[in-house]
Write a protein that holds these residues in place. Structure first.
Motif, PDB file in Angstrom:
ATOM      1  N   LEU A  69     -20.832 -14.832   2.090  1.00 24.16           N
ATOM      2  CA  LEU A  69     -19.953 -15.696   1.307  1.00 24.16           C
ATOM      3  C   LEU A  69     -19.869 -17.092   1.916  1.00 24.16           C
ATOM      4  CD1 LEU A  69     -17.009 -13.233   0.493  1.00 24.16           C
ATOM      5  CD2 LEU A  69     -18.931 -13.891  -0.977  1.00 24.16           C
ATOM      6  N   ALA A  70     -19.790 -17.140   3.255  1.00 23.88           N
ATOM      7  CA  ALA A  70     -19.688 -18.432   3.936  1.00 23.88           C
ATOM      8  C   ALA A  70     -20.971 -19.249   3.808  1.00 23.88           C
ATOM      9  CB  ALA A  70     -19.355 -18.219   5.404  1.00 23.88           C
ATOM     10  N   SER A  71     -22.096 -18.555   3.668  1.00 17.63           N
ATOM     11  CA  SER A  71     -23.385 -19.254   3.633  1.00 17.63           C
ATOM     12  C   SER A  71     -23.905 -19.510   2.225  1.00 17.63           C
ATOM     13  CB  SER A  71     -24.429 -18.447   4.419  1.00 17.63           C
ATOM     14  OG  SER A  71     -24.670 -17.194   3.800  1.00 17.63           O
ATOM     15  N   LEU A  72     -23.151 -19.129   1.188  1.00 19.56           N
ATOM     16  CA  LEU A  72     -23.652 -19.270  -0.175  1.00 19.56           C
ATOM     17  C   LEU A  72     -24.060 -20.696  -0.542  1.00 19.56           C
ATOM     18  CD1 LEU A  72     -21.519 -16.825  -2.360  1.00 19.56           C
ATOM     19  CD2 LEU A  72     -23.960 -16.708  -1.837  1.00 19.56           C
ATOM     20  N   PRO A  73     -23.293 -21.724  -0.150  1.00 20.55           N
ATOM     21  CA  PRO A  73     -23.753 -23.086  -0.486  1.00 20.55           C
ATOM     22  C   PRO A  73     -25.138 -23.385   0.059  1.00 20.55           C
ATOM     23  CG  PRO A  73     -21.457 -23.117   0.199  1.00 20.55           C
ATOM     24  CD  PRO A  73     -21.971 -21.734   0.501  1.00 20.55           C
ATOM     25  N   TRP A  74     -25.422 -22.882   1.262  1.00 20.58           N
ATOM     26  CA  TRP A  74     -26.744 -23.071   1.864  1.00 20.58           C
ATOM     27  C   TRP A  74     -27.778 -22.184   1.187  1.00 20.58           C
ATOM     28  CZ3 TRP A  74     -28.986 -19.228   5.312  1.00 20.58           C
ATOM     29  CH2 TRP A  74     -30.213 -19.615   5.846  1.00 20.58           C
ATOM     30  N   MET A  75     -27.405 -20.919   0.905  1.00 19.54           N
ATOM     31  CA  MET A  75     -28.354 -19.975   0.311  1.00 19.54           C
ATOM     32  C   MET A  75     -28.811 -20.432  -1.070  1.00 19.54           C
ATOM     33  SD  MET A  75     -28.796 -17.388   2.478  1.00 19.54           S
ATOM     34  CE  MET A  75     -29.214 -15.889   1.595  1.00 19.54           C
ATOM     35  N   LYS A  76     -27.918 -21.080  -1.817  1.00 22.00           N
ATOM     36  CA  LYS A  76     -28.273 -21.508  -3.171  1.00 22.00           C
ATOM     37  C   LYS A  76     -29.238 -22.689  -3.166  1.00 22.00           C
ATOM     38  CE  LYS A  76     -24.189 -19.632  -5.432  1.00 22.00           C
ATOM     39  NZ  LYS A  76     -22.952 -19.910  -6.198  1.00 22.00           N
ATOM     40  N   LYS A  77     -29.520 -23.239  -1.982  1.00 26.25           N
ATOM     41  CA  LYS A  77     -30.491 -24.316  -1.864  1.00 26.25           C
ATOM     42  C   LYS A  77     -31.888 -23.788  -1.524  1.00 26.25           C
ATOM     43  CE  LYS A  77     -27.034 -27.726  -0.430  1.00 26.25           C
ATOM     44  NZ  LYS A  77     -26.595 -28.660   0.643  1.00 26.25           N
ATOM     45  N   LEU A  78     -32.016 -22.467  -1.465  1.00 23.05           N
ATOM     46  CA  LEU A  78     -33.330 -21.875  -1.222  1.00 23.05           C
ATOM     47  C   LEU A  78     -34.271 -22.206  -2.381  1.00 23.05           C
ATOM     48  CD1 LEU A  78     -32.213 -18.354   0.021  1.00 23.05           C
ATOM     49  CD2 LEU A  78     -33.327 -20.109   1.394  1.00 23.05           C
ATOM     50  N   PRO A  79     -35.575 -22.130  -2.155  1.00 22.20           N
ATOM     51  CA  PRO A  79     -36.517 -22.407  -3.255  1.00 22.20           C
ATOM     52  C   PRO A  79     -36.230 -21.524  -4.462  1.00 22.20           C
ATOM     53  CG  PRO A  79     -37.673 -22.263  -1.166  1.00 22.20           C
ATOM     54  CD  PRO A  79     -36.271 -21.830  -0.894  1.00 22.20           C
ATOM     55  N   HIS A  80     -36.175 -22.128  -5.632  1.00 27.50           N
ATOM     56  CA  HIS A  80     -35.904 -21.366  -6.847  1.00 27.50           C
ATOM     57  C   HIS A  80     -37.152 -20.612  -7.286  1.00 27.50           C
ATOM     58  CE1 HIS A  80     -31.849 -22.770  -8.452  1.00 27.50           C
ATOM     59  NE2 HIS A  80     -31.933 -23.170  -7.197  1.00 27.50           N
ATOM     60  N   GLY A  81     -36.913 -19.495  -7.933  1.00 28.08           N
ATOM     61  CA  GLY A  81     -38.004 -18.679  -8.412  1.00 28.08           C
ATOM     62  C   GLY A  81     -38.552 -19.189  -9.737  1.00 28.08           C
ATOM     63  N   ASP A  82     -39.547 -18.487 -10.247  1.00 26.08           N
ATOM     64  CA  ASP A  82     -40.199 -18.885 -11.493  1.00 26.08           C
ATOM     65  C   ASP A  82     -39.671 -18.113 -12.693  1.00 26.08           C
ATOM     66  OD1 ASP A  82     -41.200 -16.374 -11.033  1.00 26.08           O
ATOM     67  OD2 ASP A  82     -43.298 -16.985 -10.840  1.00 26.08           O
ATOM     68  N   GLY A  83     -38.548 -17.426 -12.521  1.00 19.77           N
ATOM     69  CA  GLY A  83     -37.936 -16.715 -13.642  1.00 19.77           C
ATOM     70  C   GLY A  83     -38.476 -15.328 -13.883  1.00 19.77           C
ATOM     71  N   HIS A  84     -39.343 -14.831 -13.003  1.00 20.55           N
ATOM     72  CA  HIS A  84     -39.907 -13.501 -13.259  1.00 20.55           C
ATOM     73  C   HIS A  84     -38.849 -12.415 -13.047  1.00 20.55           C
ATOM     74  CE1 HIS A  84     -40.635 -13.297  -8.802  1.00 20.55           C
ATOM     75  NE2 HIS A  84     -40.475 -12.003  -9.011  1.00 20.55           N
ATOM     76  N   PRO A  85     -39.029 -11.260 -13.670  1.00 19.21           N
ATOM     77  CA  PRO A  85     -38.036 -10.187 -13.584  1.00 19.21           C
ATOM     78  C   PRO A  85     -38.060  -9.454 -12.245  1.00 19.21           C
ATOM     79  CG  PRO A  85     -39.887  -9.479 -14.915  1.00 19.21           C
ATOM     80  CD  PRO A  85     -40.128 -10.933 -14.604  1.00 19.21           C
ATOM     81  N   VAL A  86     -36.883  -8.986 -11.842  1.00 19.65           N
ATOM     82  CA  VAL A  86     -36.712  -8.255 -10.584  1.00 19.65           C
ATOM     83  C   VAL A  86     -35.860  -7.018 -10.864  1.00 19.65           C
ATOM     84  CG1 VAL A  86     -35.855  -8.343  -8.222  1.00 19.65           C
ATOM     85  CG2 VAL A  86     -36.798 -10.414  -9.273  1.00 19.65           C
ATOM     86  N   LEU A  87     -36.372  -5.861 -10.503  1.00 18.45           N
ATOM     87  CA  LEU A  87     -35.658  -4.596 -10.676  1.00 18.45           C
ATOM     88  C   LEU A  87     -35.149  -4.147  -9.315  1.00 18.45           C
ATOM     89  CD1 LEU A  87     -34.860  -2.281 -12.599  1.00 18.45           C
ATOM     90  CD2 LEU A  87     -37.145  -1.299 -12.235  1.00 18.45           C
ATOM     91  N   VAL A  88     -33.835  -3.857  -9.234  1.00 20.31           N
ATOM     92  CA  VAL A  88     -33.185  -3.593  -7.944  1.00 20.31           C
ATOM     93  C   VAL A  88     -32.628  -2.174  -7.902  1.00 20.31           C
ATOM     94  CG1 VAL A  88     -31.455  -4.387  -6.297  1.00 20.31           C
ATOM     95  CG2 VAL A  88     -32.555  -6.044  -7.822  1.00 20.31           C
ATOM     96  N   PHE A  89     -32.983  -1.422  -6.839  1.00 14.50           N
ATOM     97  CA  PHE A  89     -32.558  -0.038  -6.672  1.00 14.50           C
ATOM     98  C   PHE A  89     -31.565   0.080  -5.505  1.00 14.50           C
ATOM     99  CE2 PHE A  89     -36.797   0.036  -8.497  1.00 14.50           C
ATOM    100  CZ  PHE A  89     -36.660   0.924  -9.554  1.00 14.50           C
ATOM    101  N   PRO A  90     -30.434   0.756  -5.717  1.00 14.43           N
ATOM    102  CA  PRO A  90     -29.456   0.937  -4.636  1.00 14.43           C
ATOM    103  C   PRO A  90     -29.853   2.064  -3.693  1.00 14.43           C
ATOM    104  CG  PRO A  90     -28.681   2.049  -6.600  1.00 14.43           C
ATOM    105  CD  PRO A  90     -29.988   1.382  -6.970  1.00 14.43           C
ATOM    106  N   GLY A  91     -29.113   2.182  -2.604  1.00 14.66           N
ATOM    107  CA  GLY A  91     -29.391   3.215  -1.616  1.00 14.66           C
ATOM    108  C   GLY A  91     -28.775   4.555  -1.956  1.00 14.66           C
ATOM    109  N   LEU A  92     -28.989   5.515  -1.077  1.00 18.20           N
ATOM    110  CA  LEU A  92     -28.480   6.865  -1.273  1.00 18.20           C
ATOM    111  C   LEU A  92     -26.951   6.863  -1.370  1.00 18.20           C
ATOM    112  CD1 LEU A  92     -28.881   9.979  -1.253  1.00 18.20           C
ATOM    113  CD2 LEU A  92     -28.748   9.869   1.246  1.00 18.20           C
ATOM    114  N   GLY A  93     -26.436   7.512  -2.411  1.00 17.88           N
ATOM    115  CA  GLY A  93     -24.995   7.615  -2.603  1.00 17.88           C
ATOM    116  C   GLY A  93     -24.338   6.338  -3.085  1.00 17.88           C
ATOM    117  N   ALA A  94     -25.132   5.316  -3.393  1.00 16.15           N
ATOM    118  CA  ALA A  94     -24.602   4.027  -3.837  1.00 16.15           C
ATOM    119  C   ALA A  94     -24.959   3.790  -5.301  1.00 16.15           C
ATOM    120  CB  ALA A  94     -25.152   2.900  -2.967  1.00 16.15           C
ATOM    121  N   ASN A  95     -24.277   2.808  -5.899  1.00 17.09           N
ATOM    122  CA  ASN A  95     -24.578   2.453  -7.285  1.00 17.09           C
ATOM    123  C   ASN A  95     -24.844   0.960  -7.394  1.00 17.09           C
ATOM    124  OD1 ASN A  95     -22.069   1.246  -7.116  1.00 17.09           O
ATOM    125  ND2 ASN A  95     -21.029   2.763  -8.395  1.00 17.09           N
TER     126      ASN A  95
END
Length: 276
Positions: free
Chosen positions: A51-77
């Motif tokens: 949370l403290a680093s979000l202003p810096w993190m949002k300055k990372l190189p932007h992506g090209d809009g491609h899709p990303v599928l994200v899977f959680p860990g065991l016992g998580a949602n």
């Protein structure tokens, strides 16, 4: 469908600062000790750091809009991957959660639905899909990329135990209880250990209190790499150092993948791999 550059032969990643996996006796590996397990209490502080680093993190190189599928860990949602997905959305990616509730292992229909979601996401965007998996979710990401390499752009796993002894974690009993599967299947582990035929990155921590870190190390190859960070297992998906590396991997042009190099300021946060 946007044009992509002609693939360039990737540089062969140098060997990571880990033991030679070809000579590792996987049966000698043990789950992280009680001290490392106690250090999992760092996770709230890792989220606070994000949370403290979000202003810096949002300055990372932007992506090209491609899709990303994200899977959680065991016992998580999907709630646990919401911060990760929110960051990637802010960087221009089209993220999708796995959408199957709590991850209680590869029960009936789970892997089939994951494959159907990957295919639908590819059809909708007309782009290859990056697959991200946290812990057990990384196994799904890797196996989907093996089954459908023509649909997968890259794979990034966070603390995923895809090699080593199946019980070199502090979660194997819970896995067996909720999934109905044994965790000690040698044939299955031999299959899982093989890296996908697409660019594959394992982000892991030697202070992981749930998974023995050697279980998260790819054997170096032209398309497989390992990135070591300082993080807890529970906090890997919200740790800003881990997410920086993840975002860096996703930002690479399709067909022009190069291994991660801890140069410049990165040397403060990532250990340089040993040279052969």
């Amino acid at each position: 469908m946007p044009a992509t550059r002609s693939p360039r032969a990737p540089r062969r990643p140098s060997s990571p600062a880990v033991p030679d996996t070809a000579h590792t006796d996987w049966h000698d590996l043990r789950a992280p000790n009680a001290w490392l397990l106690m250090l999992e209490g760092r996770a709230p502080w890792e989220y606070a750091a994000l949370l403290a680093s979000l202003p810096w993190m949002k300055k990372l190189p932007h992506g090209d809009g491609h899709p990303v599928l994200v899977f959680p860990g065991l016992g998580a949602n999907d709630l646990t991957t919401a911060p990760l997905r929110a960051l990637l959305e802010s960087l221009g990616y089209a993220t999708q959660p796995w959408g199957q509730g709590f991850n209680f292992g590869p029960r009936a229909g789970v892997l089939e639905q994951a494959k159907a979601d990957l295919q639908a996401l590819h059809r909708r965007h007309h782009r290859k899909v990056s697959l991200i998996g946290w812990s057990l979710g990384g196994i799904y990401a890797r196996e989907l990329a093996k089954e459908c390499p023509e649909l997968a752009r890259c794979v990034v796993t966070l603390g995923t135990p895809f090699t080593g002894h199946p019980r070199a974690t502090n979660a194997w009993r819970f896995f067996e209880m909720v999934s109905g599967h044994t965790s000690n299947d040698a044939d299955l582990m031999a299959q899982i250990r093989t890296a996908p035929p697409v660019p594959t990155t394992s982000i892991y921590s030697k202070s992981d209190g749930v998974v023995a870190w050697r279980c998260s190390v790819n054997e170096p190859s032209p398309l497989a790499e390992n990135i070591e960070v300082q993080a807890s297992h529970i906090g890997l998906g919200v740790n800003p150092i881990a997410l920086y590396a993840l975002a860096d991997r996703l930002a690479q042009p399709d067909g022009d993948w190069q291994p991660f190099e801890p140069k410049g300021a990165r040397r403060w946060f990532y250990k340089a791999p040993e040279r052969p």
